[in-house]
Design an enzyme around this catalytic site. Structure first.
Site, PDB file in Angstrom:
ATOM      1  CG  ASP A 217      46.636   2.327  -2.218  1.00 43.54           C
ATOM      2  OD1 ASP A 217      47.883   2.433  -2.261  1.00 43.54           O
ATOM      3  OD2 ASP A 217      45.863   3.230  -2.612  1.00 43.54           O
ATOM      4  NE  ARG A 218      50.963   2.861  -7.215  1.00 41.91           N
ATOM      5  CZ  ARG A 218      52.068   3.464  -7.675  1.00 41.91           C
ATOM      6  NH1 ARG A 218      52.751   4.293  -6.894  1.00 41.91           N
ATOM      7  NH2 ARG A 218      52.482   3.236  -8.905  1.00 41.91           N
TER       8      ARG A 218
ATOM      9  N   GLY B  10      52.802   2.664  -2.367  1.00 42.77           N
ATOM     10  CA  GLY B  10      51.555   2.638  -1.601  1.00 42.77           C
ATOM     11  C   GLY B  10      51.059   1.208  -1.425  1.00 42.77           C
TER      12      GLY B  10
HETATM   13  C1  LIG Z   1      49.161   6.994  -4.768  1.00 41.38           C
HETATM   14  C2  LIG Z   1      48.172   6.749  -3.655  1.00 41.38           C
HETATM   15  C3  LIG Z   1      47.693   8.066  -3.083  1.00 41.38           C
HETATM   16  C4  LIG Z   1      46.982   6.025  -4.275  1.00 41.38           C
HETATM   17  O1  LIG Z   1      46.014   5.745  -3.328  1.00 41.38           O
HETATM   18  C5  LIG Z   1      48.794   5.843  -2.544  1.00 41.38           C
HETATM   19  O2  LIG Z   1      49.127   4.617  -3.055  1.00 41.38           O
HETATM   20  C6  LIG Z   1      50.025   6.456  -1.916  1.00 41.38           C
HETATM   21  O3  LIG Z   1      49.922   7.305  -1.074  1.00 41.38           O
HETATM   22  N1  LIG Z   1      51.226   5.968  -2.350  1.00 41.38           N
HETATM   23  C7  LIG Z   1      52.516   6.324  -1.813  1.00 41.38           C
HETATM   24  C8  LIG Z   1      53.435   6.802  -2.891  1.00 41.38           C
HETATM   25  C9  LIG Z   1      53.726   5.814  -3.992  1.00 41.38           C
HETATM   26  O4  LIG Z   1      52.990   4.835  -4.181  1.00 41.38           O
HETATM   27  O5  LIG Z   1      54.717   6.015  -4.701  1.00 41.38           O
HETATM   28  K   LIG Z   2      42.494   4.050  -2.552  1.00 43.36           K
END
Ligand SMILES: CC(C)(CO)[C@@H](O)C(=O)NCCC(=O)O
Ligand SMILES: [K+]
Ligand SMILES: Nc1ncnc2c1ncn2[C@@H]1O[C@H](COP(=O)(O)OP(=O)(O)OP(=O)(O)O)[C@@H](O)[C@H]1O
Length: 255
Positions: free
Chosen positions: A105-106, A103
Site C-alpha cells: 500500500d505504501r 507494505g
Molecule cells: C505499515 C502498514 C500497516 C500500513 O498500512 C502496511 O504498509 C504494512 O503492513 N507494511 C509492512 C511493513 C513495512 O512496510 O515495513
Molecule cells: K491502508
C-alpha cells in the site's frame, strides 16, 4: 477495457471500477467493505457491475484475506494480480533495506503521489502521508528515490491503546485544541498532534537533505480531519492507492 482496482487495507477493502487501466480513466463505480464483510461482495455490490477485464490490487491484510477476495472475483473471468513492492516500478526506486518487505500500500501510494507531482510541474522532493488504521509518512527525493518512511499508530489505535493501557482513561471524542483543558480534548489533540508532529519532522529531514521545499501530499479516510492541524502546505488527494494502481496498470496492461 474495464479495470478494477482493489485496496485491501488493515480494516477495510476499497474498490473502484474504471473504464480503462490508465491514469485519468473515468470512474464507473466504487465502494468499501469492512474485512469481516468481504465474503458478500459477489452477491452484493459486485453482482450488478460491468465485468472488469483487468484487475490490479494491493493487500496488506495477509494471504487468507487475499484468497477470500479472489473467491469473490470468481464471478468474473479476470486474472487477479497483486502488486508486490520491488526495487523499481513506474519511475520510483525503492531505498528499503529489503524492498519486498515494504507494505505494498505504501509503495503504490508513493507511485501515485510521485506522478501527481510530475503532472503538475518539475520534479521536487515529496512527503507522502497516509492516514488510516496505521499512519505512514514517506520521503521521496527529487530523482524519485524512496529514502525511507515512518510507521505510527493511527488515531484510533492510539486512543484504544490509552484506554486499555491506563487505569482511568476513557475515550469519548473531543476537539483538537492548542491547550486542551479536559480529558477528551487532551486525548484527541494528543493523537492529532502526534501525527502532525511526525509529518513536520519528516518534512524537516527532507528539506535538510534536499535543500529544497518538499511537496506534501496526504491521503486516507481521515486526511481531512488532520488538515487543520498540519504545519506545512499540503495537498489532500482522495485515494493515492487507486492513482498508483492506475499508473502501474497502464504500464502492465498497456492501457
Ligand atoms: C505499515 C502498514 C500497516 C500500513 O498500512 C502496511 O504498509 C504494512 O503492513 N507494511 C509492512 C511493513 C513495512 O512496510 O515495513
Ligand atoms: K491502508
Ligand atoms: N481525528 C482523527 N485524526 C486522525 N485520524 C483519525 C481521526 N479519526 C479517525 N482517524 C483514523 O482514521 C482511520 C479511518 O481511515 P480510513 O477510512 O482511511 O481507514 P480504513 O480504510 O479503515 O483503514 P485501512 O485502509 O487501513 O483499511 C481510523 O482507523 C482512525 O485511526
Amino acid at each position: 477495457m474495464t479495470f478494477l482496482a482493489i485496496d485491501v487495507g488493515n480494516t477495510r477493502l476499497k474498490w473502484a471500477l474504471y473504464d480503462a487501466p490508465r491514469p485519468g480513466a473515468a470512474l464507473i463505480a466504487h465502494g468499501a467493505e469492512f474485512l469481516d464483510h468481504i465474503d458478500r461482495l459477489a452477491e452484493g455490490s459486485w453482482e450488478s457491475l460491468p465485468h472488469p477485464e483487468r484487475m490490479l490490487g494491493c493487500v496488506v491484510a495477509g494471504d487468507a484475506v487475499k484468497r477470500r477476495v479472489q473467491e469473490q472475483m470468481e464471478i468474473w473471468d479476470v486474472t487477479p494480480s497483486w502488486v508486490v513492492s520491488s526495487a523499481q516500478e513506474a519511475g520510483l526506486t525503492n531505498g528499503y533495506d529489503h524492498p519486498s518487505r515494504l507494505g505494498s500500500d505504501r509503495w503504490v501510494a508513493m507511485i501515485g503521489a510521485r506522478h501527481h507531482v510530475l503532472a503538475r510541474g518539475p520534479a521536487r522532493p515529496l512527503v507522502v502521508v497516509m492516514v488510516g488504521t496505521a499512519v505512514t509518512v514517506e520521503c521521496i527525493d527529487t530523482e524519485g528515490r524512496f529514502m525511507g518512511g515512518l510507521i505510527l499508530p493511527g488515531h484510533g489505535i492510539m486512543l484504544r491503546a490509552l484506554e486499555s493501557g491506563t487505569a482511568g482513561l476513557h475515550v469519548p471524542t473531543g476537539e483538537v485544541r492548542p491547550f486542551p483543558t479536559n480529558t477528551s480534548d487532551a486525548l484527541t489533540s494528543g493523537g492529532t498532534y502526534a501525527i502532525a508532529g511526525a509529518v513536520e519532522r519528516m518534512y524537516q529531514h527532507l528539506l535538510q537533505h534536499c535543500g529544497q521545499e518538499p511537496a506534501c501530499i496526504m491521503t486516507g479516510g481521515a486526511g481531512w480531519k488532520m488538515a487543520p492541524s498540519m504545519t506545512r502546505p499540503f495537498e489532500l488527494v482522495d485515494n493515492l492507492i487507486f492513482d498508483g494502481l492506475l499508473e502501474i496498470a497502464a504500464q502492465r496492461f498497456g492501457g
